[in-house]
Design an enzyme around this catalytic site. Sequence first.
Site, PDB file in Angstrom:
ATOM      1  N   ASN A  78     -36.010   2.174 -32.185  1.00  0.00           N
ATOM      2  CA  ASN A  78     -34.484   2.302 -32.984  1.00  0.00           C
ATOM      3  C   ASN A  78     -34.206   1.100 -32.430  1.00  0.00           C
ATOM      4  OD1 ASN A  78     -31.074   2.303 -32.296  1.00  0.00           O
ATOM      5  ND2 ASN A  78     -31.457   2.931 -30.306  1.00  0.00           N
ATOM      6  N   HIS A  93     -27.244   9.234 -28.742  1.00  0.00           N
ATOM      7  CA  HIS A  93     -27.836   8.794 -27.775  1.00  0.00           C
ATOM      8  C   HIS A  93     -26.366   8.154 -27.326  1.00  0.00           C
ATOM      9  CE1 HIS A  93     -28.811   4.145 -26.683  1.00  0.00           C
ATOM     10  NE2 HIS A  93     -29.774   4.763 -27.226  1.00  0.00           N
ATOM     11  N   GLU A 103     -25.502   5.125 -26.485  1.00  0.00           N
ATOM     12  CA  GLU A 103     -24.522   4.083 -26.489  1.00  0.00           C
ATOM     13  C   GLU A 103     -23.650   4.219 -27.479  1.00  0.00           C
ATOM     14  OE1 GLU A 103     -27.312   1.601 -28.060  1.00  0.00           O
ATOM     15  OE2 GLU A 103     -28.100   1.059 -26.610  1.00  0.00           O
ATOM     16  N   GLU A 123     -33.341   8.889 -21.748  1.00  0.00           N
ATOM     17  CA  GLU A 123     -33.622   7.424 -21.751  1.00  0.00           C
ATOM     18  C   GLU A 123     -32.095   7.314 -20.210  1.00  0.00           C
ATOM     19  OE1 GLU A 123     -33.974   5.536 -25.492  1.00  0.00           O
ATOM     20  OE2 GLU A 123     -32.146   6.340 -25.982  1.00  0.00           O
ATOM     21  N   GLY A 160     -32.159  -1.630 -22.030  1.00  0.00           N
ATOM     22  CA  GLY A 160     -32.265  -3.168 -22.147  1.00  0.00           C
ATOM     23  C   GLY A 160     -31.650  -4.076 -21.244  1.00  0.00           C
ATOM     24  N   SER A 206     -36.260   0.146 -21.853  1.00  0.00           N
ATOM     25  CA  SER A 206     -37.481  -1.230 -21.315  1.00  0.00           C
ATOM     26  C   SER A 206     -38.637  -0.518 -20.901  1.00  0.00           C
ATOM     27  CB  SER A 206     -36.417  -2.090 -20.025  1.00  0.00           C
ATOM     28  OG  SER A 206     -35.726  -1.852 -20.292  1.00  0.00           O
ATOM     29  N   GLY A 216     -36.272   0.229 -27.728  1.00  0.00           N
ATOM     30  CA  GLY A 216     -35.396  -0.649 -28.817  1.00  0.00           C
ATOM     31  C   GLY A 216     -35.257  -2.047 -28.648  1.00  0.00           C
ATOM     32  N   GLY A 217     -35.409  -2.731 -27.952  1.00  0.00           N
ATOM     33  CA  GLY A 217     -35.536  -3.971 -28.119  1.00  0.00           C
ATOM     34  C   GLY A 217     -37.084  -4.547 -28.442  1.00  0.00           C
TER      35      GLY A 217
END
Length: 249
Positions: free
Chosen positions: A10, A96, A98, A167, A173, A211, A232-233
Amino acid sequence: MNTKKLIAGNWKMNGCLAANQTLMHELLSGVGQPACDVAVCPPAPYLAQVRQLLAASRVIDLGAQDVSQHEGGAFTGDVSATMLRDFGVRYCLCGHSERRLHQGETDVQVALKVKRALAAGITPIVCVGETLREREEGMTEFIVKRQLSAVIHLNGHCISEIVVAYEPVWAIGTGQTATPAQAQSVHAVLRAQLKAATDQAGRIRILYGGSMNAANAAELLAQPDIDGGLIGGASLKALDFLKIVAAAG
Ligand code: 13P
């Protein structure tokens, strides 16, 4: 689980034409023939670019980060499931955290998005997860079950076609990953909930996200009910993402 694992990146609101091209070049040249399914979810304006870069690849699939709950019409700024399908989108994140947080998406809206995706032949990746406060208050199970039950309720027998992503919001993050045992115990709860809804629950993939990185992926992915990762990251760094893909073999 006997299902092939799925590792999905993502990208969130990151990237630009040049950076996407470099990242995709590195991913495509390094991915080989992975044992798992692999997908990348770029921001909507770049779906066409990434689709073109993926053209020759049968290994990496295209995913979107969101879809409209509406079929079409006067919904300025929304992107419909059929539009995504036009661009070869195979997966779509729905709900999600967010978006639940910043756009105020409700469980019912998320369930509608899932329905739209399924109707267009796109596999929704339904995201659920508790905040730190909810975990501390012992609400984790209640929250994730409530979020998933809205989706089950609205989508009935199609439910075996979804992917679920657990998640925990506090792990996104933050560098603070859920321990494999913490993640597995929530995945087991979700699996049981899916089992009560369909006899196909064994083939529904439940991904972990929050993470996940090259160092912790193997241990998380070894848990019996963790069928992949939503990254993610680490999905923005080709080498890290490819290591996670390799860990899912
Ligand atoms: P991070 O891997 O950056 O924690 O993000 C997880 C996530 O939100 C994937 O959807």
